[in-house]
Motif scaffolding. Structure first.
Motif, PDB file in Angstrom:
ATOM      1  N   GLY A  41       0.061 -27.185  51.056  1.00 14.35           N
ATOM      2  CA  GLY A  41       1.291 -26.503  50.632  1.00 14.35           C
ATOM      3  C   GLY A  41       1.566 -26.658  49.147  1.00 14.35           C
ATOM      4  O   GLY A  41       0.775 -27.234  48.394  1.00 14.35           O
ATOM      5  N   GLU A  42       2.751 -26.111  48.777  1.00 15.67           N
ATOM      6  CA  GLU A  42       3.168 -26.087  47.377  1.00 15.67           C
ATOM      7  C   GLU A  42       3.142 -27.479  46.731  1.00 15.67           C
ATOM      8  O   GLU A  42       2.702 -27.636  45.593  1.00 15.67           O
ATOM      9  CB  GLU A  42       4.603 -25.526  47.351  1.00 15.67           C
ATOM     10  N   ASP A  43       3.608 -28.489  47.471  1.00  8.59           N
ATOM     11  CA  ASP A  43       3.660 -29.834  46.881  1.00  8.59           C
ATOM     12  C   ASP A  43       2.275 -30.395  46.597  1.00  8.59           C
ATOM     13  O   ASP A  43       2.124 -31.201  45.670  1.00  8.59           O
ATOM     14  CB  ASP A  43       4.437 -30.789  47.801  1.00  8.59           C
ATOM     15  N   GLU A  48      -1.110 -32.137  42.400  1.00  5.97           N
ATOM     16  CA  GLU A  48      -2.420 -32.145  41.727  1.00  5.97           C
ATOM     17  C   GLU A  48      -2.264 -31.851  40.225  1.00  5.97           C
ATOM     18  O   GLU A  48      -2.907 -32.496  39.392  1.00  5.97           O
ATOM     19  CB  GLU A  48      -3.368 -31.130  42.384  1.00  5.97           C
ATOM     20  N   GLN A  49      -1.375 -30.910  39.897  1.00  7.12           N
ATOM     21  CA  GLN A  49      -1.152 -30.592  38.469  1.00  7.12           C
ATOM     22  C   GLN A  49      -0.481 -31.769  37.753  1.00  7.12           C
ATOM     23  O   GLN A  49      -0.875 -32.142  36.644  1.00  7.12           O
ATOM     24  CB  GLN A  49      -0.246 -29.365  38.337  1.00  7.12           C
ATOM     25  N   GLU A  50       0.521 -32.336  38.398  1.00 13.82           N
ATOM     26  CA  GLU A  50       1.285 -33.409  37.749  1.00 13.82           C
ATOM     27  C   GLU A  50       0.440 -34.673  37.572  1.00 13.82           C
ATOM     28  O   GLU A  50       0.516 -35.335  36.541  1.00 13.82           O
ATOM     29  CB  GLU A  50       2.552 -33.710  38.565  1.00 13.82           C
ATOM     30  N   VAL A  51      -0.361 -34.984  38.589  1.00 13.72           N
ATOM     31  CA  VAL A  51      -1.169 -36.202  38.508  1.00 13.72           C
ATOM     32  C   VAL A  51      -2.317 -36.004  37.510  1.00 13.72           C
ATOM     33  O   VAL A  51      -2.682 -36.941  36.785  1.00 13.72           O
ATOM     34  CB  VAL A  51      -1.632 -36.654  39.917  1.00 13.72           C
ATOM     35  N   ALA A  52      -2.837 -34.780  37.402  1.00 14.38           N
ATOM     36  CA  ALA A  52      -3.883 -34.504  36.408  1.00 14.38           C
ATOM     37  C   ALA A  52      -3.311 -34.691  35.004  1.00 14.38           C
ATOM     38  O   ALA A  52      -3.951 -35.285  34.133  1.00 14.38           O
ATOM     39  CB  ALA A  52      -4.437 -33.094  36.585  1.00 14.38           C
ATOM     40  N   LYS A  58      -8.953 -33.108  33.704  1.00 18.02           N
ATOM     41  CA  LYS A  58      -8.923 -31.658  33.927  1.00 18.02           C
ATOM     42  C   LYS A  58      -8.604 -31.300  35.374  1.00 18.02           C
ATOM     43  O   LYS A  58      -7.811 -30.411  35.630  1.00 18.02           O
ATOM     44  CB  LYS A  58     -10.278 -31.094  33.513  1.00 18.02           C
ATOM     45  N   HIS A  59      -9.248 -31.989  36.320  1.00 17.04           N
ATOM     46  CA  HIS A  59      -9.054 -31.646  37.732  1.00 17.04           C
ATOM     47  C   HIS A  59      -8.615 -32.848  38.549  1.00 17.04           C
ATOM     48  O   HIS A  59      -9.210 -33.916  38.450  1.00 17.04           O
ATOM     49  CB  HIS A  59     -10.366 -31.143  38.355  1.00 17.04           C
ATOM     50  N   ALA A  60      -7.593 -32.634  39.389  1.00 14.17           N
ATOM     51  CA  ALA A  60      -7.192 -33.642  40.378  1.00 14.17           C
ATOM     52  C   ALA A  60      -7.241 -32.948  41.733  1.00 14.17           C
ATOM     53  O   ALA A  60      -6.700 -31.853  41.900  1.00 14.17           O
ATOM     54  CB  ALA A  60      -5.800 -34.164  40.081  1.00 14.17           C
ATOM     55  N   ILE A  61      -7.891 -33.584  42.687  1.00 15.21           N
ATOM     56  CA  ILE A  61      -8.139 -32.957  43.990  1.00 15.21           C
ATOM     57  C   ILE A  61      -7.650 -33.900  45.085  1.00 15.21           C
ATOM     58  O   ILE A  61      -8.205 -34.983  45.288  1.00 15.21           O
ATOM     59  CB  ILE A  61      -9.660 -32.678  44.158  1.00 15.21           C
ATOM     60  N   ILE A 244       6.141 -36.711  48.858  1.00 13.95           N
ATOM     61  CA  ILE A 244       6.601 -38.094  48.636  1.00 13.95           C
ATOM     62  C   ILE A 244       5.998 -38.633  47.331  1.00 13.95           C
ATOM     63  O   ILE A 244       6.691 -39.241  46.508  1.00 13.95           O
ATOM     64  CB  ILE A 244       6.212 -38.988  49.841  1.00 13.95           C
ATOM     65  N   LEU A 245       4.715 -38.358  47.132  1.00 14.38           N
ATOM     66  CA  LEU A 245       4.036 -38.843  45.921  1.00 14.38           C
ATOM     67  C   LEU A 245       4.628 -38.217  44.659  1.00 14.38           C
ATOM     68  O   LEU A 245       4.676 -38.851  43.602  1.00 14.38           O
ATOM     69  CB  LEU A 245       2.527 -38.573  46.019  1.00 14.38           C
ATOM     70  N   ARG A 246       5.097 -36.977  44.764  1.00 13.99           N
ATOM     71  CA  ARG A 246       5.719 -36.325  43.598  1.00 13.99           C
ATOM     72  C   ARG A 246       7.023 -37.025  43.221  1.00 13.99           C
ATOM     73  O   ARG A 246       7.374 -37.064  42.043  1.00 13.99           O
ATOM     74  CB  ARG A 246       6.006 -34.851  43.902  1.00 13.99           C
TER      75      ARG A 246
END
Ligand SMILES: *Cc1c(COP(=O)(O)O)cnc(C)c1O
Length: 370
Positions: A41-43, A48-52, A58-61, A244-246
């Motif tokens: 989902g959106e979160d 992934e963007q915020e943690v990168a 460059k990439h967080a997966i 939750i992580l966000r």
């Protein structure tokens, strides 16, 4: 006579953090329920963007666990049966397990007792024609000398997968651990520095092709639904966990700073105690664990004594990986790992000043009674 019950100090208590963030977390979970986008989902995408951005990569997966992150990293790099991967015997089983899971062989090199991490100076002697990769573990949140590891890897054409399960937010010379090698593999197991409220994991990489391979592997080896290309995994980061992580990510620097401060206070209080070796407060260390060495074979005795006083401790790890039944007999002895496994004791690290002082006093008394 009235006995005042001494409050217990558990090795880890997640409650204070949950209490601090509960309204925000409940709201974040509520938004996922409203959207019903439980899978990818959106979160997940936003996390992934915020943690990168936080890691500077460059990439967080997002994946299902730290263990899956390690396995998928090895698969994306093409590590397969017959290959050898160099790692440390002094770690949690998932490190070696991930290597075995892809059919490769873990090749252990001994640790440096001063850092608890694999000793980079022993890597070269362990390299054979089958060696494909090095998997350093930033144990207890203490960064491995990545400058040396990368130098050796580049010289010998080896890949590097950093096991960052215990080192979220740790830095090696200003650079986040997990962004220096080909892949960084993180765990969001609830007890880690950045923990979810269930399982979760993450891969970080600066390589577009490797990111693409990992993204494919986490969804059954498919880039396009029902067009499966390879045998992959069902290993996605759950949307509720991502939500939750966000909420938690913006607090990680403060929490890690608090851990370092507790470690500093322990070191100050324990540095003159005979029979106890304190850890170095190295640059970039995030103290997933604060781990002392108890000399003269008295570790277990100390642990029992502290338990009687209501102080929780843990032994990470009592058995080096090469001594586990599934690997035993395949390796020569790793002396430092063996000695270390019999001497280490981790003390509570997410504790308040009063508790730190009480723990230090208990250790002082123990030392006097030698
Ligand atoms: C926790 C941990 C893992 C595994 O992470 P999970 O999310 O529990 O699968 C791997 N390596 C190390 C060093 C760990 O501490």
């Amino acid at each position: 006579m009235t006995a005042t019950a001494t409050p217990q100090i558990p090795i880890l208590d997640l409650k204070p953090e949950i209490d601090e963030l509960r309204p925000e977390i409940m709201a974040a979970i509520g938004r996922v329920l409203d959207r019903t986008d439980f899978i990818m989902g959106e979160d997940v995408h936003l996390f992934e963007q915020e943690v990168a951005a936080y890691l500077g990569v460059k990439h967080a997966i997002g994946v299902n666990s730290g263990t899956d992150a390690l396995v998928i990293a090895l698969r994306a790099l093409g590590i397969s049966p017959g290959d050898e991967v160099i790692t440390t015997p002094f770690t949690f089983f998932a490190t070696a397990e991930s290597i075995s899971m892809v059919g490769a062989k873990p090749i252990f090199v001994d640790i440096d007792p001063a850092t608890f991490n694999l000793n980079p100076e022993l890597i070269e002697a362990a390299i054979t024609e089958r060696t494909r990769a090095i998997m350093p573990v930033h144990l207890y949140g203490n960064p491995v000398d990545m400058t040396r590891v990368m130098e050796i890897a580049n010289q010998h054409g080896l890949k590097v997968v950093e096991d960052c399960a215990q080192s979220f937010g740790a830095r090696w010379r200003e650079q986040q651990t997990g962004t220096i090698g080909d892949f960084g593999a993180y765990s969001f197991f609830p007890s880690k520095n950045l923990g979810a409220y269930g399982d979760g994991g993450l891969l970080a990489t600066n390589d577009d092709a490797l990111a693409d391979a990992a993204q494919m592997l986490r969804v059954h080896g498919s880039r396009k639904k029902y067009h499966n290309e390879v045998v992959g995994y069902n290993s996605r980061l759950d949307t509720i966990q991502a939500a939750i992580l966000r909420v938690k990510l913006p607090h990680i620097e403060r929490w890690n700073t608090q851990r370092r401060e507790v470690a500093r206070q322990y070191n100050e209080g324990l540095k003159t105690i005979d029979g106890i070796v304190i850890p170095k407060l190295t640059e970039g260390h995030v103290f997933h664990q604060y781990t002392i060495r108890v000399q003269n074979g008295r570790r277990d005795e100390l642990q029992q004594r502290l338990a009687k006083q209501g102080i929780g401790t843990m032994i990470y790890y009592p058995i080096p990986q090469d001594e586990l039944p599934i690997y035993r007999g395949q390796y020569r002895l790793f002396e430092e790992s063996k000695l270390t496994s019999k001497a280490v004791l981790s003390l509570p690290i997410t504790v308040k000043k009063d508790d730190i002082n009480r723990i230090i006093s208990s250790l002082e008394n123990f030392s006097v009674q030698i």
